[in-house]
Design an enzyme around this catalytic site. Sequence first.
Site, PDB file in Angstrom:
ATOM      1  N   TYR A 183      -8.079  -0.977  -1.446  1.00  0.00           N
ATOM      2  CA  TYR A 183      -7.241   0.234  -1.553  1.00  0.00           C
ATOM      3  C   TYR A 183      -7.552   0.877  -2.902  1.00  0.00           C
ATOM      4  O   TYR A 183      -6.661   1.207  -3.684  1.00  0.00           O
ATOM      5  CB  TYR A 183      -5.756  -0.115  -1.445  1.00  0.00           C
ATOM      6  CG  TYR A 183      -5.338  -0.806  -0.151  1.00  0.00           C
ATOM      7  CD1 TYR A 183      -6.097  -0.667   1.009  1.00  0.00           C
ATOM      8  CD2 TYR A 183      -4.181  -1.575  -0.081  1.00  0.00           C
ATOM      9  CE1 TYR A 183      -5.719  -1.296   2.189  1.00  0.00           C
ATOM     10  CE2 TYR A 183      -3.791  -2.199   1.093  1.00  0.00           C
ATOM     11  CZ  TYR A 183      -4.567  -2.061   2.225  1.00  0.00           C
ATOM     12  OH  TYR A 183      -4.178  -2.682   3.391  1.00  0.00           O
ATOM     13  N   GLN A 229       0.855  -1.190   0.000  1.00  0.00           N
ATOM     14  CA  GLN A 229       0.000   0.000   0.000  1.00  0.00           C
ATOM     15  C   GLN A 229       0.894   1.245   0.000  1.00  0.00           C
ATOM     16  O   GLN A 229       1.756   1.397   0.860  1.00  0.00           O
ATOM     17  CB  GLN A 229      -0.922   0.017   1.224  1.00  0.00           C
ATOM     18  CG  GLN A 229      -1.712   1.318   1.318  1.00  0.00           C
ATOM     19  CD  GLN A 229      -2.856   1.328   2.330  1.00  0.00           C
ATOM     20  OE1 GLN A 229      -3.864   1.945   2.088  1.00  0.00           O
ATOM     21  NE2 GLN A 229      -2.704   0.659   3.459  1.00  0.00           N
TER      22      GLN A 229
HETATM   23  C1  LIG Z   1      -7.898   4.120   8.149  1.00  0.00           C
HETATM   24  C2  LIG Z   1      -8.101   2.935   7.245  1.00  0.00           C
HETATM   25  C3  LIG Z   1      -7.508   1.720   7.572  1.00  0.00           C
HETATM   26  C4  LIG Z   1      -7.698   0.594   6.773  1.00  0.00           C
HETATM   27  N1  LIG Z   1      -7.113  -0.594   7.127  1.00  0.00           N
HETATM   28  C5  LIG Z   1      -7.339  -1.697   6.362  1.00  0.00           C
HETATM   29  C6  LIG Z   1      -6.784  -2.958   6.719  1.00  0.00           C
HETATM   30  O1  LIG Z   1      -6.101  -3.090   7.748  1.00  0.00           O
HETATM   31  N2  LIG Z   1      -7.025  -4.025   5.917  1.00  0.00           N
HETATM   32  C7  LIG Z   1      -7.791  -3.912   4.789  1.00  0.00           C
HETATM   33  O2  LIG Z   1      -8.005  -4.925   4.117  1.00  0.00           O
HETATM   34  N3  LIG Z   1      -8.315  -2.740   4.419  1.00  0.00           N
HETATM   35  C8  LIG Z   1      -8.114  -1.630   5.178  1.00  0.00           C
HETATM   36  N4  LIG Z   1      -8.650  -0.433   4.798  1.00  0.00           N
HETATM   37  C9  LIG Z   1      -9.420  -0.351   3.559  1.00  0.00           C
HETATM   38  C10 LIG Z   1     -10.883  -0.713   3.800  1.00  0.00           C
HETATM   39  O3  LIG Z   1     -11.006  -2.120   3.896  1.00  0.00           O
HETATM   40  C11 LIG Z   1     -11.740  -0.195   2.611  1.00  0.00           C
HETATM   41  O4  LIG Z   1     -11.635   1.200   2.529  1.00  0.00           O
HETATM   42  C12 LIG Z   1     -13.203  -0.650   2.736  1.00  0.00           C
HETATM   43  O5  LIG Z   1     -13.770  -0.797   1.457  1.00  0.00           O
HETATM   44  C13 LIG Z   1     -14.027   0.343   3.528  1.00  0.00           C
HETATM   45  O6  LIG Z   1     -15.292  -0.178   3.793  1.00  0.00           O
HETATM   46  P1  LIG Z   1     -16.406   0.802   4.393  1.00  0.00           P
HETATM   47  O7  LIG Z   1     -17.634   0.005   4.521  1.00  0.00           O
HETATM   48  O8  LIG Z   1     -15.865   1.522   5.577  1.00  0.00           O
HETATM   49  O9  LIG Z   1     -16.514   1.900   3.241  1.00  0.00           O
HETATM   50  P2  LIG Z   1     -17.730   2.442   2.343  1.00  0.00           P
HETATM   51  O10 LIG Z   1     -17.206   3.688   1.743  1.00  0.00           O
HETATM   52  O11 LIG Z   1     -18.981   2.510   3.136  1.00  0.00           O
HETATM   53  O12 LIG Z   1     -17.890   1.310   1.262  1.00  0.00           O
HETATM   54  C14 LIG Z   1     -16.845   0.963   0.359  1.00  0.00           C
HETATM   55  C15 LIG Z   1     -17.465   0.385  -0.909  1.00  0.00           C
HETATM   56  O13 LIG Z   1     -18.256  -0.750  -0.579  1.00  0.00           O
HETATM   57  C16 LIG Z   1     -19.629  -0.521  -0.900  1.00  0.00           C
HETATM   58  N5  LIG Z   1     -20.420  -1.077   0.199  1.00  0.00           N
HETATM   59  C17 LIG Z   1     -20.407  -0.714   1.502  1.00  0.00           C
HETATM   60  N6  LIG Z   1     -21.263  -1.473   2.192  1.00  0.00           N
HETATM   61  C18 LIG Z   1     -21.813  -2.346   1.322  1.00  0.00           C
HETATM   62  C19 LIG Z   1     -22.803  -3.362   1.447  1.00  0.00           C
HETATM   63  N7  LIG Z   1     -23.343  -3.649   2.624  1.00  0.00           N
HETATM   64  N8  LIG Z   1     -23.170  -4.037   0.337  1.00  0.00           N
HETATM   65  C20 LIG Z   1     -22.608  -3.750  -0.875  1.00  0.00           C
HETATM   66  N9  LIG Z   1     -21.682  -2.796  -1.044  1.00  0.00           N
HETATM   67  C21 LIG Z   1     -21.289  -2.092   0.047  1.00  0.00           C
HETATM   68  C22 LIG Z   1     -19.770   0.984  -1.035  1.00  0.00           C
HETATM   69  O14 LIG Z   1     -20.846   1.335  -1.876  1.00  0.00           O
HETATM   70  C23 LIG Z   1     -18.413   1.361  -1.606  1.00  0.00           C
HETATM   71  O15 LIG Z   1     -18.364   1.094  -2.987  1.00  0.00           O
HETATM   72  C24 LIG Z   1      -8.476   0.701   5.596  1.00  0.00           C
HETATM   73  C25 LIG Z   1      -9.060   1.926   5.267  1.00  0.00           C
HETATM   74  C26 LIG Z   1      -8.878   3.031   6.069  1.00  0.00           C
HETATM   75  C27 LIG Z   1      -9.525   4.328   5.680  1.00  0.00           C
END
Ligand SMILES: Cc1cc2nc3c(=O)[nH]c(=O)nc-3n(C[C@H](O)[C@H](O)[C@H](O)COP(=O)(O)OP(=O)(O)OC[C@H]3O[C@@H](n4cnc5c(N)ncnc54)[C@H](O)[C@@H]3O)c2cc1C
Length: 499
Positions: free
Chosen positions: A459, A416
């Site tokens: 990512y 990353q």
């Molecule tokens: C601070 C930080 C730390 C992170 N650490 C890690 C890590 O340790 N390991 C890792 O693998 N990743 C990590 N990530 C990345 C993280 O896994 C992705 O950003 C993830 O997609 C975020 O999911 P969300 O539901 O919070 O985001 P959202 O913005 O809510 O959703 C992300 C995407 O998924 C879709 N989505 C959300 N919920 C659903 C649902 N229920 N059904 C269908 N589609 C849906 C949304 O429409 C969007 O396209 C990190 C990100 C951040 C910001």
Amino acid sequence: MVRITSALNIAALVLCAAAQNVTILKQTLSAKGVTAVYQGDSNYSTVSRAFNRRFTISPVAVAFPTTVSQVAAAVAAGTAQKLEVVARSGGHSYIANGLGGNNGALVVDLSKLKAVTVRPSNNTALIETGNRLGDVALALNAKGRALPHGTCPYVGIGGHSGYGGFGFTSRAWGLTLDTVKSAMVVLGNGTIVSTSANVNPDLFWAIRGASPSFGIVTSIEVQTFPAPPSATVFSYNWNNLNISAASTTITAFQTFAASNIPPEFGAELVFGKGSSSGKLSVELTGGYYGAANLFSDIIARYLNAPGMPKPSSKTVTPGSYIDSVKYFAQPQALNTSMAPDGSDNFYTKSLMTPSGSPMSASAVKAFVTYMANQGFSSNTDWFVEVELYGGSNSAINAVPLDSTAFAKRDTLFTIQFYASAPTGATSYPAAGFTFLDGMVSSILNNSPANWNYGAYLNYIDDKLANATTLYYGSHYARLMSLKATWDPKDTFRFPVGVA
Ligand SMILES: Cc1cc2nc3c(=O)[nH]c(=O)nc-3n(C[C@H](O)[C@H](O)[C@H](O)COP(=O)(O)OP(=O)(O)OC[C@H]3O[C@@H](n4cnc5c(N)ncnc54)[C@H](O)[C@@H]3O)c2cc1C
Ligand SMILES: *[C@@H]1O[C@H](CO)[C@@H](O)[C@H](O)[C@H]1NC(C)=O
Ligand SMILES: *[C@@H]1O[C@H](CO)[C@@H](O)[C@H](O)[C@H]1NC(C)=O
Ligand SMILES: *[C@@H]1O[C@H](CO)[C@@H](O)[C@H](O)[C@H]1NC(C)=O
Ligand SMILES: *[C@@H]1O[C@H](CO)[C@@H](O)[C@H](O)[C@H]1NC(C)=O
Ligand SMILES: *[C@@H]1O[C@H](CO)[C@@H](O)[C@H](O)[C@H]1NC(C)=O
Ligand SMILES: *[C@@H]1O[C@H](CO)[C@@H](O)[C@H](O)[C@H]1NC(C)=O
Ligand SMILES: *[C@@H]1O[C@H](CO)[C@@H](O)[C@H](O)[C@H]1NC(C)=O
């Protein structure tokens, strides 16, 4: 591409606007009892703010359904107005896809769907997708159970489990999506369907790797694991390594990974700016989930590898499983109801390196040289994580490639690359993009032309060239065909989705 504005195009725009009648959307949602915030409402700016402040997105509305049937009603109402509809779970998408990624979406915020139920009969847990990782970890741990997932407590389980879900237990237990046994999905036409290996198996396949493009997953049933009796968290730090020593930390990590390391060992190398040009700070951090007394022998094989520099400092802390989850979440707490979510203004890229063809010595050297030199000059706040997915005994790579939509089962490292705007900057600096793009190129320009690398959808990067191949790999053709079956009106559309 140059767009020619013609009378025809303007007519099409007007037609399109007429098709998207917000008055009707409001009436429909209100009739179904679905609370929503619209443009012009006092709390609109709060509920439509992206975690990544690089993006300013204006959705048509953000709906807050409280039940699965309200989710279905909201999706149907959005589709009827030809709006793009997206789910928001934790809102942590790197390119604000939880807000649609572009203006004009109907956002279905899942934060009111928060149930987590552990079933002792078969050790599955039913998790509604409004939950965030920290709260899931606490709820499972209260029943002695655990799940593989990432470290940030505010990431939502919805996005995380839809695209992957990597944490330090993943070499032992797989990605979050590998634990999914069944799921409830709301389709673009508002139909609620169950999915599992036996029920709608093709949709079940698609949502484990590409769920955002297929529907809104309202709950997942996951196979949990016993919370390990012991977890040792570790951090080894090297200050101001020169290019040759910093390169050795990577090449030795590759060699170490291929030796017989146990699945209970999870780790990543983290690189950051040194105190002068040509120097880097390096950290090896992670968790070991086996018996604490075995850890020192395992890590010694890496630390004592030929040419490895001596660490400047280290901390090695044995404790309980939930202690390790808390440690990696710092400075945030696991219970996300205690404090609001944070934010950042950043650009991220990723590169998944194939197990069968690790980075060459020249690729490693070019990469480290770039980080040590250009990284010192850059005014961004940057870091690079080299996450260990593979190596011997990895559960991630033990899953057959075609059993889920996740496209990269031969990965050694997921790297990353992350650069935040300098503190106080009002907008993201153009130099931040060229800096990170150049960093990835330093590896690719020194790798075989046919190198079978990939990129990680969690990512997600909307500036990635050849994104379809790098993210969806050999699964893209099947995903496109399933998209035509399950989302024929392309309700769930956003940057870098299956189209
Ligand atoms: C601070 C930080 C730390 C992170 N650490 C890690 C890590 O340790 N390991 C890792 O693998 N990743 C990590 N990530 C990345 C993280 O896994 C992705 O950003 C993830 O997609 C975020 O999911 P969300 O539901 O919070 O985001 P959202 O913005 O809510 O959703 C992300 C995407 O998924 C879709 N989505 C959300 N919920 C659903 C649902 N229920 N059904 C269908 N589609 C849906 C949304 O429409 C969007 O396209 C990190 C990100 C951040 C910001
Ligand atoms: C939207 O629908 C309402 C209610 O049916 C109607 O009064 C209004 O004219 C429509 N607006 C547009 C722009 O078509
Ligand atoms: C938005 O504000 C209105 C009016 O103040 C309030 O009724 C509603 O609950 C708020 N909605 C959200 C999601 O905060
Ligand atoms: C696990 O048990 C629950 C409750 O008994 C049941 O509903 C569910 O179908 C079971 N799941 C699996 C994968 O066997
Ligand atoms: C988080 O804290 C709140 C308030 O104390 C509590 O009601 C809730 O159950 C906690 N959540 C979890 C997952 O432990
Ligand atoms: C780089 O650092 C290593 C150990 O930290 C040291 O042994 C080596 O001499 C250094 N090389 C140069 C060229 O300074
Ligand atoms: C994109 O991927 C395809 C398939 O692997 C490959 O043939 C092509 O060269 C790639 N294009 C670029 C610009 O990388
Ligand atoms: C809803 O969409 C699914 C998938 O395309 C389809 O199988 C189903 O028949 C549709 N239902 C209705 C009521 O149109």
